[in-house]
Design a protein around this motif. Structure first.
Motif, PDB file in Angstrom:
ATOM      1  N   ALA A 109      58.380  -6.435  18.371  1.00 12.63           N
ATOM      2  CA  ALA A 109      58.479  -6.385  16.919  1.00 12.63           C
ATOM      3  C   ALA A 109      57.628  -7.481  16.280  1.00 12.63           C
ATOM      4  CB  ALA A 109      59.936  -6.517  16.483  1.00 12.63           C
ATOM      5  N   LEU A 110      57.636  -8.668  16.878  1.00 10.06           N
ATOM      6  CA  LEU A 110      56.824  -9.760  16.343  1.00 10.06           C
ATOM      7  C   LEU A 110      55.337  -9.448  16.463  1.00 10.06           C
ATOM      8  CD1 LEU A 110      58.668 -12.894  17.817  1.00 10.06           C
ATOM      9  CD2 LEU A 110      59.006 -11.808  15.592  1.00 10.06           C
ATOM     10  N   LEU A 111      54.925  -8.964  17.614  1.00  8.43           N
ATOM     11  CA  LEU A 111      53.504  -8.667  17.833  1.00  8.43           C
ATOM     12  C   LEU A 111      53.019  -7.518  16.963  1.00  8.43           C
ATOM     13  CD1 LEU A 111      53.377  -9.011  21.729  1.00  8.43           C
ATOM     14  CD2 LEU A 111      52.616 -10.675  20.021  1.00  8.43           C
ATOM     15  N   ALA A 112      53.910  -6.571  16.673  1.00 11.29           N
ATOM     16  CA  ALA A 112      53.545  -5.422  15.845  1.00 11.29           C
ATOM     17  C   ALA A 112      53.606  -5.746  14.353  1.00 11.29           C
ATOM     18  CB  ALA A 112      54.465  -4.246  16.147  1.00 11.29           C
ATOM     19  N   GLY A 113      54.182  -6.884  14.018  1.00 10.78           N
ATOM     20  CA  GLY A 113      54.288  -7.258  12.612  1.00 10.78           C
ATOM     21  C   GLY A 113      55.460  -6.629  11.898  1.00 10.78           C
ATOM     22  N   THR A 114      56.398  -6.039  12.645  1.00  5.33           N
ATOM     23  CA  THR A 114      57.585  -5.440  12.015  1.00  5.33           C
ATOM     24  C   THR A 114      58.769  -6.402  12.042  1.00  5.33           C
ATOM     25  OG1 THR A 114      58.252  -4.385  14.095  1.00  5.33           O
ATOM     26  CG2 THR A 114      56.846  -3.116  12.610  1.00  5.33           C
ATOM     27  N   GLY A 115      58.558  -7.589  12.592  1.00  2.09           N
ATOM     28  CA  GLY A 115      59.580  -8.619  12.595  1.00  2.09           C
ATOM     29  C   GLY A 115      58.929  -9.960  12.348  1.00  2.09           C
ATOM     30  N   ASP A 116      59.696 -10.917  11.861  1.00  2.00           N
ATOM     31  CA  ASP A 116      59.172 -12.253  11.568  1.00  2.00           C
ATOM     32  C   ASP A 116      59.632 -13.290  12.585  1.00  2.00           C
ATOM     33  OD1 ASP A 116      58.004 -11.259   9.167  1.00  2.00           O
ATOM     34  OD2 ASP A 116      59.953 -11.442   8.159  1.00  2.00           O
ATOM     35  N   VAL A 117      60.910 -13.252  12.918  1.00  2.00           N
ATOM     36  CA  VAL A 117      61.495 -14.222  13.848  1.00  2.00           C
ATOM     37  C   VAL A 117      62.415 -13.487  14.812  1.00  2.00           C
ATOM     38  CG1 VAL A 117      63.036 -16.219  14.086  1.00  2.00           C
ATOM     39  CG2 VAL A 117      61.417 -16.109  12.166  1.00  2.00           C
ATOM     40  N   SER A 118      62.377 -13.874  16.079  1.00  2.00           N
ATOM     41  CA  SER A 118      63.280 -13.291  17.074  1.00  2.00           C
ATOM     42  C   SER A 118      63.964 -14.397  17.855  1.00  2.00           C
ATOM     43  CB  SER A 118      62.519 -12.382  18.050  1.00  2.00           C
ATOM     44  OG  SER A 118      62.114 -11.185  17.438  1.00  2.00           O
ATOM     45  N   LEU A 119      65.185 -14.139  18.258  1.00  2.00           N
ATOM     46  CA  LEU A 119      65.932 -15.033  19.137  1.00  2.00           C
ATOM     47  C   LEU A 119      65.889 -14.408  20.518  1.00  2.00           C
ATOM     48  CD1 LEU A 119      67.735 -17.518  19.527  1.00  2.00           C
ATOM     49  CD2 LEU A 119      69.702 -16.104  18.881  1.00  2.00           C
ATOM     50  N   ILE A 120      65.023 -14.940  21.378  1.00  2.00           N
ATOM     51  CA  ILE A 120      64.772 -14.336  22.681  1.00  2.00           C
ATOM     52  C   ILE A 120      64.581 -15.420  23.739  1.00  2.00           C
ATOM     53  CG2 ILE A 120      63.736 -12.248  21.724  1.00  2.00           C
ATOM     54  CD1 ILE A 120      60.992 -13.414  22.221  1.00  2.00           C
ATOM     55  N   GLY A 121      64.353 -14.989  24.970  1.00  2.00           N
ATOM     56  CA  GLY A 121      64.100 -15.934  26.045  1.00  2.00           C
ATOM     57  C   GLY A 121      62.697 -16.518  25.932  1.00  2.00           C
ATOM     58  N   PRO A 122      62.539 -17.848  26.054  1.00  2.00           N
ATOM     59  CA  PRO A 122      61.217 -18.476  25.969  1.00  2.00           C
ATOM     60  C   PRO A 122      60.234 -17.977  27.021  1.00  2.00           C
ATOM     61  CG  PRO A 122      62.939 -20.113  25.722  1.00  2.00           C
ATOM     62  CD  PRO A 122      63.618 -18.838  26.155  1.00  2.00           C
ATOM     63  N   GLU A 123      60.762 -17.425  28.119  1.00  2.00           N
ATOM     64  CA  GLU A 123      59.852 -16.897  29.145  1.00  2.00           C
ATOM     65  C   GLU A 123      58.943 -15.817  28.585  1.00  2.00           C
ATOM     66  OE1 GLU A 123      63.458 -14.263  29.269  1.00  2.00           O
ATOM     67  OE2 GLU A 123      63.129 -16.427  29.200  1.00  2.00           O
ATOM     68  N   THR A 124      59.422 -15.116  27.547  1.00  2.00           N
ATOM     69  CA  THR A 124      58.620 -14.060  26.931  1.00  2.00           C
ATOM     70  C   THR A 124      57.353 -14.639  26.321  1.00  2.00           C
ATOM     71  OG1 THR A 124      60.693 -12.934  26.419  1.00  2.00           O
ATOM     72  CG2 THR A 124      58.710 -12.083  25.378  1.00  2.00           C
ATOM     73  N   ALA A 125      57.461 -15.826  25.737  1.00  2.00           N
ATOM     74  CA  ALA A 125      56.280 -16.483  25.157  1.00  2.00           C
ATOM     75  C   ALA A 125      55.269 -16.830  26.248  1.00  2.00           C
ATOM     76  CB  ALA A 125      56.703 -17.730  24.396  1.00  2.00           C
ATOM     77  N   ILE A 126      55.775 -17.165  27.439  1.00  2.00           N
ATOM     78  CA  ILE A 126      54.879 -17.469  28.561  1.00  2.00           C
ATOM     79  C   ILE A 126      54.141 -16.208  28.995  1.00  2.00           C
ATOM     80  CG2 ILE A 126      54.775 -18.251  30.964  1.00  2.00           C
ATOM     81  CD1 ILE A 126      57.245 -19.965  30.409  1.00  2.00           C
ATOM     82  N   TYR A 127      54.877 -15.099  29.117  1.00  2.00           N
ATOM     83  CA  TYR A 127      54.243 -13.837  29.502  1.00  2.00           C
ATOM     84  C   TYR A 127      53.130 -13.472  28.527  1.00  2.00           C
ATOM     85  CZ  TYR A 127      58.604 -13.173  32.215  1.00  2.00           C
ATOM     86  OH  TYR A 127      59.675 -13.312  33.059  1.00  2.00           O
ATOM     87  N   ILE A 128      53.433 -13.556  27.236  1.00  2.00           N
ATOM     88  CA  ILE A 128      52.452 -13.185  26.207  1.00  2.00           C
ATOM     89  C   ILE A 128      51.248 -14.118  26.257  1.00  2.00           C
ATOM     90  CG2 ILE A 128      52.051 -12.938  23.724  1.00  2.00           C
ATOM     91  CD1 ILE A 128      53.853 -10.763  24.875  1.00  2.00           C
ATOM     92  N   TYR A 129      51.489 -15.401  26.429  1.00  2.00           N
ATOM     93  CA  TYR A 129      50.392 -16.373  26.486  1.00  2.00           C
ATOM     94  C   TYR A 129      49.450 -16.057  27.641  1.00  2.00           C
ATOM     95  CZ  TYR A 129      47.930 -20.833  26.866  1.00  2.00           C
ATOM     96  OH  TYR A 129      46.951 -21.808  26.940  1.00  2.00           O
ATOM     97  N   ASN A 130      50.016 -15.725  28.798  1.00  2.00           N
ATOM     98  CA  ASN A 130      49.188 -15.464  29.974  1.00  2.00           C
ATOM     99  C   ASN A 130      48.439 -14.142  29.907  1.00  2.00           C
ATOM    100  OD1 ASN A 130      49.568 -17.838  31.484  1.00  2.00           O
ATOM    101  ND2 ASN A 130      51.552 -17.143  32.245  1.00  2.00           N
ATOM    102  N   GLN A 131      48.792 -13.296  28.951  1.00  2.00           N
ATOM    103  CA  GLN A 131      48.050 -12.050  28.764  1.00  2.00           C
ATOM    104  C   GLN A 131      46.726 -12.289  28.043  1.00  2.00           C
ATOM    105  OE1 GLN A 131      50.462  -8.969  26.907  1.00  2.00           O
ATOM    106  NE2 GLN A 131      52.222  -9.548  28.147  1.00  2.00           N
ATOM    107  N   LYS A 132      46.588 -13.463  27.401  1.00  2.00           N
ATOM    108  CA  LYS A 132      45.358 -13.832  26.683  1.00  2.00           C
ATOM    109  C   LYS A 132      44.988 -12.806  25.623  1.00  2.00           C
ATOM    110  CE  LYS A 132      45.017 -17.336  29.470  1.00  2.00           C
ATOM    111  NZ  LYS A 132      45.394 -18.696  29.015  1.00  2.00           N
ATOM    112  N   GLY A 133      45.989 -12.303  24.937  1.00  2.00           N
ATOM    113  CA  GLY A 133      45.744 -11.335  23.871  1.00  2.00           C
ATOM    114  C   GLY A 133      45.411 -12.006  22.553  1.00  2.00           C
ATOM    115  N   GLU A 134      45.326 -11.206  21.486  1.00  2.00           N
ATOM    116  CA  GLU A 134      44.964 -11.736  20.182  1.00  2.00           C
ATOM    117  C   GLU A 134      46.089 -12.569  19.573  1.00  2.00           C
ATOM    118  OE1 GLU A 134      43.752  -8.606  17.603  1.00  2.00           O
ATOM    119  OE2 GLU A 134      42.009  -8.037  18.803  1.00  2.00           O
ATOM    120  N   LYS A 135      47.334 -12.244  19.917  1.00  2.00           N
ATOM    121  CA  LYS A 135      48.459 -12.957  19.340  1.00  2.00           C
ATOM    122  C   LYS A 135      49.261 -13.688  20.419  1.00  2.00           C
ATOM    123  CE  LYS A 135      49.269 -10.066  15.255  1.00  2.00           C
ATOM    124  NZ  LYS A 135      50.309  -9.347  14.468  1.00  2.00           N
ATOM    125  N   THR A 136      49.796 -14.820  20.033  1.00  2.00           N
ATOM    126  CA  THR A 136      50.672 -15.563  20.922  1.00  2.00           C
ATOM    127  C   THR A 136      51.984 -15.853  20.193  1.00  2.00           C
ATOM    128  OG1 THR A 136      49.723 -17.678  20.198  1.00  2.00           O
ATOM    129  CG2 THR A 136      48.792 -16.659  22.177  1.00  2.00           C
TER     130      THR A 136
END
Length: 365
Positions: A109-136
């Motif tokens: 939801a955050l990456l798609a822009g349909t959400g602003d803030v999420s309460l989730i596991g920080p490991e998800t931020a690591i996964y996204i960072y390592n994908q080297k995509g446009e958004k982190t």
């Protein structure tokens, strides 16, 4: 499942979520206000809990924040308190909350822009960072520093030992989720072999599966755990908080949203911090009244018991910072569970966290 399989499944899930989100239009608001860890009616609010007298009386225009929690649990009590006691409204924020039932969905939801803030596991931020995509994604407030699940047994256990799980079946959480990985690491730490942890049952169906006869044990959060015990359908065995300090859930937003709305993030942080502090000084009755709208059908004594358990475990840290030490613990668990390669390990916590807002708590604004 091997690492490639786990991560491929996770990436596919996020990709599908992005496609759905891009076609779905609105953020959904309170589209799933009754969602709970077990899917039972006992954890379902019937009305908008943010519509408290203190919130509605605030004479200012509110900024809407589209927010998703990973599950509905008293594990996240400071957030609900901030809503019901009007702390968000006092900061000028309106929280449009839904329950995503998964960190992958909250991240999507955050990456798609349909959400602003999420309460989730920080490991998800690591996964996204390592994908080297446009958004982190970046964690800006670490809400919990222990695993919040409890191990319940089908039969009474006088003096539980982790070795009791050898050869037993445990109804657990989905692969790659924090409670699943903490359970797996706990079993390894205690050198328990031969335990079958079932990870393919949806979070909303876990309790039903257990009460219908599946499994010898179940891993659940509050207030579902205490509800099962009170109903005589399960018995307390152990707390997964025994694993030690572990940064299970934090507030996350995209780097872009944080850069564009630093005032909103600061106000959000201020409100949650006030909610956490309020829990430390409020009376038992005040706590129950603050949380009841979010857990309709859950008896008052179970709400209070759940709060006490989490407080005794130091679930909500006085300093809600994702530290370098916490990141190290998290990444070691990820590597141990085969969802992160050693060479992908981050050395700088600032890659996936911005704690500058936490540093400004209490400075006004």
């Amino acid at each position: 499942m091997n690492r490639v399989g786990k991560m491929s499944g996770w990436l596919i899930a996020v990709a599908l979520m992005l496609i759905v989100a891009s076609c779905g239009g609105s953020s959904g608001g309170n589209s799933s206000p009754s969602a709970s860890p077990s899917g039972s009616a006992s954890a379902a609010p019937s009305a908008d809990p943010s519509a408290s007298p203190s919130a509605s009386a605030t004479p200012q225009e509110l900024t809407k924040v589209r927010f998703s929690e990973v599950i509905r649990s008293i594990f996240y009590a400071p957030h609900y308190v901030a809503m019901s006691q009007g702390f968000f409204a006092k900061q000028g924020l309106e929280i449009d909350m839904n329950t995503s039932q998964g960190s992958d969905k909250g991240a999507a939801a955050l990456l798609a822009g349909t959400g602003d803030v999420s309460l989730i596991g920080p490991e998800t931020a690591i996964y996204i960072y390592n994908q080297k995509g446009e958004k982190t994604l970046k964690v800006f407030y670490q809400l919990t520093m222990k695993d919040g699940s409890f191990l319940l047994s089908r039969e009474p256990v006088e003096s539980f030992e982790w070795s009791d799980l050898a050869g037993k079946k445990v109804i657990g959480w989905r692969p790659g989720s924090s409670p699943q990985m903490v359970m797996a690491s706990m079993l390894k730490q205690e050198q328990v072999e031969g335990t079958e942890v079932v990870t393919n049952i949806a979070a909303t169906a876990m309790t039903g599966a257990f009460t219908s006869g599946q499994g010898d044990y179940i891993q659940q959060f509050e207030p579902v755990a205490s509800t099962l015990i009170q109903e005589g359908q399960a018995y307390y065995a152990a707390s997964l908080a025994d694993f030690g300090e572990y940064p299970e859930t934090g507030y996350v937003a995209t780097s872009d949203y944080i850069a564009e709305h630093p005032d909103v993030i600061q106000k959000f942080v201020n409100a949650v911090a006030e909610g956490t502090e309020w829990l430390n000084t409020a009376s038992d009755d005040e706590i129950v009244q603050a949380l009841k709208p979010f857990f309709e059908g859950t008896p008052d004594d179970l709400i209070l018991q759940s709060i006490k358990r989490y407080q005794e475990q130091n679930t909500w840290p006085a300093s809600p910072v994702l530290t370098a030490e916490s990141l190290e613990t998290l990444q070691n668990v990820l590597i141990e569970n085969g969802v992160l390669k050693s060479e992908e390990k981050l050395s700088d916590v600032s890659a996936i966290a911005d704690m500058s807002f936490v540093d400004k708590i209490g400075q006004g604004g």
